[in-house]
Design a protein around this motif. Structure first.
Motif, PDB file in Angstrom:
ATOM      1  N   LEU A 206      -1.146   2.492   9.613  1.00 53.69           N
ATOM      2  CA  LEU A 206      -0.898   1.615   8.578  1.00 53.69           C
ATOM      3  C   LEU A 206      -2.359   0.439   8.650  1.00 53.69           C
ATOM      4  O   LEU A 206      -2.567   0.229   7.426  1.00 53.69           O
TER       5      LEU A 206
ATOM      6  N   LYS B 132       0.095   9.798   3.430  1.00 52.73           N
ATOM      7  CA  LYS B 132      -1.576  10.111   3.287  1.00 52.73           C
ATOM      8  C   LYS B 132      -2.145   8.682   3.815  1.00 52.73           C
ATOM      9  O   LYS B 132      -2.050   7.746   3.494  1.00 52.73           O
ATOM     10  N   GLU B 133      -3.120   9.044   4.808  1.00 52.92           N
ATOM     11  CA  GLU B 133      -3.597   7.924   5.361  1.00 52.92           C
ATOM     12  C   GLU B 133      -4.966   7.733   4.384  1.00 52.92           C
ATOM     13  O   GLU B 133      -5.544   8.473   3.930  1.00 52.92           O
ATOM     14  N   PRO B 134      -5.130   6.374   4.673  1.00 54.97           N
ATOM     15  CA  PRO B 134      -6.057   5.755   3.864  1.00 54.97           C
ATOM     16  C   PRO B 134      -7.543   6.009   4.339  1.00 54.97           C
ATOM     17  O   PRO B 134      -8.579   5.883   3.632  1.00 54.97           O
ATOM     18  N   ASP B 135      -7.653   6.202   5.687  1.00 54.54           N
ATOM     19  CA  ASP B 135      -9.134   6.581   6.171  1.00 54.54           C
ATOM     20  C   ASP B 135      -8.815   7.297   7.361  1.00 54.54           C
ATOM     21  O   ASP B 135      -7.689   7.859   7.685  1.00 54.54           O
TER      22      ASP B 135
ATOM     23  N   PRO C 223       0.673  -1.217   0.175  1.00 52.31           N
ATOM     24  CA  PRO C 223      -0.041  -0.043   0.117  1.00 52.31           C
ATOM     25  C   PRO C 223       0.635   1.246  -0.006  1.00 52.31           C
ATOM     26  O   PRO C 223       1.842   1.312   0.505  1.00 52.31           O
ATOM     27  N   THR C 224       0.262   2.509  -0.686  1.00 47.65           N
ATOM     28  CA  THR C 224       1.093   3.557  -0.801  1.00 47.65           C
ATOM     29  C   THR C 224       1.369   3.985   0.634  1.00 47.65           C
ATOM     30  O   THR C 224       2.303   4.644   0.765  1.00 47.65           O
ATOM     31  N   THR C 225       0.555   3.987   1.665  1.00 45.84           N
ATOM     32  CA  THR C 225       0.764   4.431   2.869  1.00 45.84           C
ATOM     33  C   THR C 225       2.062   3.936   3.603  1.00 45.84           C
ATOM     34  O   THR C 225       2.818   4.447   4.291  1.00 45.84           O
TER      35      THR C 225
ATOM     36  N   ALA D   8      -4.944   0.495   6.117  1.00 48.24           N
ATOM     37  CA  ALA D   8      -4.505   0.456   4.852  1.00 48.24           C
ATOM     38  C   ALA D   8      -4.439  -1.190   4.239  1.00 48.24           C
ATOM     39  O   ALA D   8      -3.952  -1.381   3.091  1.00 48.24           O
TER      40      ALA D   8
END
Length: 487
Positions: free
Chosen positions: A412, A477-480, A252-254, A415
């Motif tokens: 993390l 950047k956080e996913p949520d 994941p990008t995060t 994500a």
């Protein structure tokens, strides 16, 4: 917002992470005393960082393997608990054997035996660490993620406080000897490792007994994972490695963005664990760098008593300093979840790392050789005033340590695909291991070639690195967004 997975009460969250108290107890003993042990057994300042490479290398190899294995495991003990228990047993064995390295001189030199036991302990700690991270992710619903990892951080730091201060207590309260000639280990350190092994094993057994993991169908339901057949365990090594590389490439990008933050953070921590003891001994106790040179020491029939005493006192005080930053981390952990809910994880994380970086850099300004009597409630000691002043930087370092233990994992967890949590948490350990390997390869060279073995300056390098990590947080950047839950 997750509604399926039931929330946990405070004591359920506590039990899930309680074993981490013992694991960190042992890890803190290692961090505060291994440089001291290896120096006493004959290691020089440059080679110390190379010996410490064992720790991240073990993590780099073991955590992804254990993570992937625990993702595929469902047995009577559960999914993660079998690995946690096995790692604790092996770590306890290593902790009992390491301080007894001089007894095995017939088999190999004590320093080499000590290095092998360090490898065993680190391998075992890593077998415990990764499943514990995944266990919290498995058992704690996303809406309680901040509090879940904050409780884990609190327990880690309680264990670290006790583990760090234990040799000092055994010397100044119980009366055990804290000095050792070259090739020996101080009795206070030996007994601290025996006690640490007992606490580690007992606390892990508590978590294993008091925590019941979800059955496969429950887990899949709560995590919105379709029921799937277990992965093919008969794949060739080549197939497994190819699949592993695919996971790494597609992480994941995060995780990739957090890796930058982790690099600067763990580069700093490695330097602190390896070089705080010689830095304090030289800078605060005014012990010349030649007394850390095995070639020079080998020319002497006996090390002068004042040098032996100074090294012993400085080594004990490093335990106090490490305990202090763990106390501050434990206190900050209590407020960490609320602060993250109110101000956001990124801001809290960044400011915490900044506090740690400034703490490292400030080491330079606290030299004061004035003898000072310090009342520690349980005993009184006389140390240089500069040693007492170093408690102030420990506040910032403790704040940074609490955030490092909780924030990246809280950021993390959302994500990661639930069915791959274990292996991805293991892969994420690359971001812990790689910077330590880099620090191990180059910090000793920097210390000798640039700073002429003046260890205080390598601590400043750690501070600059931690400040760089604080800046890097803002690029994550956080996913949520976390869901605020008020108990």
């Amino acid at each position: 917002m997750d509604t399926k997975q039931p929330g946990l009460n405070f004591w359920q969250i506590w039990n899930v992470s309680f074993g981490f108290l013992g694991v960190q107890f042992g890890f803190a003993l290692q961090n505060a005393n291994v440089s001291r042990i290896l120096s006493d057994l004959g290691a020089d300042l440059h080679s110390l960082s190379l010996f410490w490479l064992v720790a991240p290398i073990m993590g780099l190899i073991i955590q992804p393997i254990v993570g992937a294995a625990s993702d595929r495991t469902w047995n009577r003990l559960g999914r993660r608990r079998p690995y946690i228990l096995a790692g604790a047993i092996a770590a306890a064995i290593g902790m009992v054997l390491m301080p007894n390295a001089p007894l095995f001189v017939a088999l190999m030199t004590p320093m080499i035996f000590g290095a092998i036991m360090l490898a065993l302990m680190d391998a075992s700690f890593n077998i415990c660490f990764q499943p514990f991270r995944s266990l919290v992710s498995d058992m704690v619903p996303p809406r309680q993620r901040n509090i879940g990892y904050s409780v884990q951080s609190l327990l880690i730091n309680i264990g670290a406080v006790i583990g760090s201060i234990l040799p000092f207590l055994l010397t100044n309260v119980i009366g055990l000897e804290n000095t050792a000639q070259l090739g020996e280990v101080a009795p206070s350190v030996m007994w601290a490792f025996y006690i640490g092994a007992t606490v580690l094993l007992g606390s892990v057994i508590w978590t294993v007994v008091r925590t019941k993991e979800y059955a496969p169908k429950e887990y899949n339901y709560y995590k919105d994972v379709a029921d799937e057949p277990m992965p093919d365990t008969k794949q060739s090594m080549g197939q497994r490695f190819k699949g592993f590389l695919k996971l790494v490439v597609n992480m994941p990008t995060t995780m990739k963005q957090l890796a930058v933050v982790q690099f600067f953070s763990w580069f700093s921590l490695y330097i602190m664990w390896v070089y705080t003891t010689p830095a304090i001994t030289q800078h605060i106790w005014n012990v010349d760098k030649k007394w850390f040179d095995p070639d020079y020491l080998s020319t002497l029939a006996v090390i002068p008593q004042e040098i032996v005493l100074a090294k012993g006192a400085a080594g004990d005080w490093v335990g106090i300093l490490f305990a202090a930053y763990s106390v501050f981390a434990a206190v900050f952990s209590v407020f960490l979840a609320r602060l993250a809910d109110k101000f956001g994880r990124k801001l809290v994380y960044s400011l915490s790392l900044l506090a740690g970086g400034l703490g490292y850099v400030s080491f330079l300004i606290f030299q004061d050789l004035t003898p000072t009597n310090v009342d520690l409630l349980i005993t009184e000691v006389t140390v240089p005033l500069g040693a007492v002043k170093l408690l102030l930087p420990m506040v910032g370092i403790g704040i940074a340590w609490a955030a490092i233990l909780a924030m990246p994992y809280a950021m993390l967890a959302g994500a990661l695909p639930p069915q791959k949590t274990g292996v991805y948490m293991g892969i994420f350990n690359f971001t812990v291991a790689v910077p330590q390997i880099v620090a191990g390869l180059f910090s000793g060279l920097i210390l000798s070639a640039v700073f002429d073995n003046e260890a205080k300056y390598i601590i400043v390098v750690a501070g600059v690195s931690m400040i760089a990590g604080a800046l890097a947080v803002f690029f994550v950047k956080e996913p949520d967004q976390p869901v605020t839950v008020h108990e």
